[in-house]
Structures are given as structure tokens and as C-alpha cells.
Design an enzyme around this catalytic site. Structure first.
Site, PDB file in Angstrom:
ATOM      1  N   LYS A 185      11.270 -27.567 -10.489  1.00 34.63           N
ATOM      2  CA  LYS A 185      11.085 -26.125 -10.283  1.00 34.63           C
ATOM      3  C   LYS A 185       9.694 -25.831  -9.723  1.00 34.63           C
ATOM      4  O   LYS A 185       8.912 -26.740  -9.481  1.00 34.63           O
ATOM      5  CB  LYS A 185      11.345 -25.372 -11.586  1.00 34.63           C
ATOM      6  CG  LYS A 185      12.640 -25.769 -12.274  1.00 34.63           C
ATOM      7  CD  LYS A 185      13.896 -25.519 -11.426  1.00 34.63           C
ATOM      8  CE  LYS A 185      15.039 -26.308 -11.982  1.00 34.63           C
ATOM      9  NZ  LYS A 185      16.235 -25.683 -12.321  1.00 34.63           N
TER      10      LYS A 185
HETATM   11  C1  LIG Z   1      17.329 -25.969 -13.401  1.00 37.11           C
HETATM   12  C2  LIG Z   1      18.208 -24.820 -13.644  1.00 37.11           C
HETATM   13  C3  LIG Z   1      18.602 -24.455 -14.931  1.00 37.11           C
HETATM   14  C4  LIG Z   1      18.298 -25.298 -16.148  1.00 37.11           C
HETATM   15  O1  LIG Z   1      16.972 -25.560 -16.330  1.00 37.11           O
HETATM   16  P1  LIG Z   1      16.494 -26.641 -17.436  1.00 37.11           P
HETATM   17  O2  LIG Z   1      15.093 -26.252 -17.721  1.00 37.11           O
HETATM   18  O3  LIG Z   1      16.631 -27.983 -16.801  1.00 37.11           O
HETATM   19  O4  LIG Z   1      17.386 -26.477 -18.609  1.00 37.11           O
HETATM   20  C5  LIG Z   1      19.350 -23.312 -15.086  1.00 37.11           C
HETATM   21  N1  LIG Z   1      19.722 -22.567 -14.023  1.00 37.11           N
HETATM   22  C6  LIG Z   1      19.388 -22.899 -12.770  1.00 37.11           C
HETATM   23  C7  LIG Z   1      19.803 -22.042 -11.645  1.00 37.11           C
HETATM   24  C8  LIG Z   1      18.634 -24.045 -12.538  1.00 37.11           C
HETATM   25  O5  LIG Z   1      18.342 -24.393 -11.277  1.00 37.11           O
END
Ligand SMILES: *Cc1c(COP(=O)(O)O)cnc(C)c1O
Length: 380
Positions: A185
Site C-alpha cells: 500500500k
Molecule cells: C489490501 C487490501 C485490503 C486488505 O488489507 P490488509 O491490510 O492486507 O488486510 C482490503 N481491501 C483492499 C481494497 C485492499 O487492496
């Protein structure tokens, strides 16, 4: 292309100062949730213009707790989008609620808000849309709709920390907003996530929901009234997250420069469908750069295309499979053909490398490889 350095499709940038700071936390004797969690939450709250924020071990945990906080339970329906990560489906089902999938717009990939009202029924409790990089869900329209029907909103903002709506950061207004700090992210705490909530009372309820459901009684003993989870973020992770948050503007500016280069240089024949083009001061952040392959005009499959890029040292991803067509999604009665845009994206999308550790030359290399492969493998 032997010799070219392998290009990951996502990769965090953690500097030496942060690594040293983690060492200090490890030596402090306080490594699980403590003062650095409080500082990380305070910094995130300042970022969200003072709204309360609580951090958890992932965005998946944040979405689970947000659904619980919104009172979503057995028999309730949550309207969401078929183009998103598995978390969205899984956490709705984990509450024993029913996911109600709506299609997405083909270019922005955001939920088609115009189709939501028709899916609202007596059991609908919440709308949980995922924001896509490059273009947010229309937040004015979303909240007007939610208000009209008395629904809670959970914005899955995992991909868009740093995006702005009419000048204000995502999370600084609205109902419940969740972020992810997974390494792919915009910023990372290795694993981690956050919920932005409405007031101190909700923040206190998150404190209970994320830590076993434990309530402290006046006599110094503890009680649990429901089966709570264990989602508290350790200080080690919070220290990394805090350092990353300070660098968010730098990361976003760098990512944006790379995306602008993609728009300049990504020219294939036949053409791929690109995300919405950035405009000056549009307030958008760019976590991923996803293109739709012109599959009907190609003599190779998406798998072969991705394998050929991998052979040239270029890693790619798929964001995302169609949630309603997963084995779990189909249990709720969904079939192929129900969400045409979601399914077209799921079949043809490829996520190209985009991260803060990349250079413009890396982008050029990806663009050249894609043009080369499509040019050589398409019916004329
Ligand atoms: C990465 C992601 C998640 C989950 O994130 P985590 O921190 O890995 O649990 C949820 N929604 C979207 C759209 C994502 O890209």
C-alpha cells in the site's frame, strides 16, 4: 533481457532511520501495543483532521471490527462491489451477513452508485465500497444515498490513503473509513490497518472489539460479554507506520510521477484500456496501475502475457478476481453474467509495477516490454 534488475510489482521503501528507530523500540522493553501505538494513532487522527483513529493488525481486521461496530450481524445485508479484494467478501460473510454485489464502472472500477438504490431492501444495513486508485467513489452521492436510506457506510480506503475529495483527505469526514498498511500500500507498518470513526464512544468500542472484548470493571477485574478478537498492533509496527506516514507526501509525489510517465509512454497496439488519466490538482493518489488487455485481439492468453513479462524480470499482479464468482461468492446465488464490468475486468486486468522504489526508467522498460509483446502477439 538478462541483466536487467528484477522489477517487483510492489515494494515498500523503509529507510535506515526507521530501521534504527525499530531497534530503539525493541530495546525499550515495550514491544507490543504501547506508547508508539498512541503516537501513530494521534498522527493518523491529525491527518484525518482530528477524527478518532484506532490501529489494528490489518485492514482485514479493521473491516471486521468496523462491521461489528456498525452492528452488522446474521441476516443483515451489506452492499458492496464485486471488484475488490477478498477481505470485503470474507469479512461480511464472517459476520454471518449477506454480501449484495453491485457492478463497477469499467474505467474507474468504483462501485456504480446509480445501481445501489435498486438493491436496498429491508435487511440492508450498510454500504461498503472500495475506493480505487486514481478516482474515488463519489462521496457526496454516497453519503446522500446512505442518509436517505438510514445506512451505515464503511469506506474501504485500503488503496487510497492520501487521496483527497474536494480538497479534504479521505478519512477526514464521513462515517467509518478503513486503511491498510500492508507493504503493497501507499505506506506500510509491515502488516497493519486502521479505522477512522465518528467519536470517542466508538473509539472506546473499537478498543474493546480489537482486544478480546475485554471490559475493565471498577473492582479491577475484567469481563467479556461477547467473543472479541485479538487485533492490537504492536509498537514495533506502529513505529514503522509513524515514520512512513511522515513520508507519505513524498511517496505519493513519486508514485504520481511514475503514473504520469506510464500515461506518456504506455502505447500498445492494439490499445489497452488505461485507468482514468490524472488531471492537475485532482487530489488522487496512485497505489496501483492496472490496465485491461485487449484479449479479443490477442493471440496469447493473459497468463502467457504475464509469464512473458516475468521472463523479462517484470512482476505483475491481478487486481482483482470477481468476488461474486469465487466459490464463496457463488454460495449467495451469483452467476457469470451478473456483473459484466466486474467480470470483464477480472478476466483482462493486469497490475503493472508501481512503487516508491521504482524509477522512470523502470516504467519505460515496462512500457517497452508490453508494447513489444502485444505488437508481436496480436492478430493484425
Ligand atoms: C489490501 C487490501 C485490503 C486488505 O488489507 P490488509 O491490510 O492486507 O488486510 C482490503 N481491501 C483492499 C481494497 C485492499 O487492496
Amino acid at each position: 533481457m538478462t541483466g536487467a534488475r528484477p522489477l517487483k510489482f510492489a515494494s515498500p521503501l523503509i529507510d535506515e532511520a526507521t530501521i534504527a528507530a525499530v531497534g530503539d523500540v525493541l530495546r525499550s522493553g515495550h514491544v507490543t501495543s504501547g506508547p508508539w501505538v498512541e503516537r501513530f494513532e494521534a498522527a493518523l487522527s491529525a491527518f484525518c483532521e482530528g477524527r478518532p483513529v484506532r490501529v489494528l493488525t490489518s485492514a482485514t481486521a479493521a473491516i471486521e471490527v468496523a462491521l461489528q461496530l456498525a452492528g452488522i450481524g446474521p441476516g443483515d445485508e451489506v452492499i458492496t462491489c464485486g471488484q475488490s479484494f477478498f477481505t470485503v467478501l470474507n469479512m461480511i460473510v464472517k459476520q454471518r451477513a449477506t454480501p449484495v454485489f453491485v457492478d463497477c464502472e469499467l474505467v474507474t472500477r468504483n462501485i456504480e452508485l446509480g445501481r445501489v438504490a435498486a438493491r436496498i431492501g429491508p435487511r440492508t444495513r450498510a454500504i461498503m465500497p472500495t475506493h480505487w486508485p486514481g478516482s474515488l467513489v463519489d462521496l457526496d452521492a454516497l453519503y446522500a444515498l446512505a442518509r436517505r436510506h438510514g445506512l451505515r457506510v464503511i469506506e474501504d480506503a485500503a488503496l487510497v490513503i492520501g487521496s483527497r475529495w474536494e480538497g479534504r483527505p479521505v478519512g477526514s469526514f464521513g462515517d467509518l473509513v478503513t486503511f491498510s498498511f500492508h507493504p503493497n500500500k501507499n505506506i506500510t507498518s509491515i502488516e497493519g490497518g486502521a479505522i477512522v470513526c465518528n467519536d470517542a464512544d466508538e473509539a472506546r468500542r473499537i478498543d474493546v472489539l480489537r482486544f478480546h472484548g475485554i471490559e475493565r470493571l471498577p473492582d479491577g477485574t475484567r469481563d467479556v460479554a461477547f467473543a472479541g478478537g485479538k487485533f492490537n498492533l504492536p509498537d514495533v509496527n506502529a513505529r514503522i507506520g509513524l515514520a512512513q506516514l511522515e513520508r507519505l507526501p513524498t511517496f505519493l509525489a513519486h508514485r504520481r510521477g511514475l503514473v504520469e510517465r506510464y500515461f506518456e509512454r504506455f502505447k500498445t497496439k492494439p490499445a489497452c484500456m488505461l485507468p482514468p488519466e490524472p488531471r492537475d490538482d485532482d487530489g488522487q493518489s496512485w497505489n496501483m496501475f492496472c490496465v485491461l488487455l485487449p484479449l479479443e485481439e490477442m493471440r496469447m492468453s493473459r497468463k502467457a502475457f504475464r509469464d512473458a513479462l516475468a521472463e523479462r524480470g517484470i512482476a505483475t499482479g491481478i487486481s482483482y478476481e470477481a468476488l461474486h464468482l469465487t466459490t464463496l461468492g457463488r454460495r449467495f446465488g451469483y452467476h457469470r453474467g451478473d456483473l459484466p464490468n466486474t467480470e470483464r475486468i477480472a478476466a483482462a486486468t493486469v497490475t503493472l509495477p508501481l512503487h516508491a522504489a521504482m524509477t522512470v526508467d523502470d516504467v519505460d522498460r515496462v512500457c517497452a516490454a508490453c508494447a513489444d509483446l502485444l505488437g508481436a502477439n496480436c492478430a493484425q
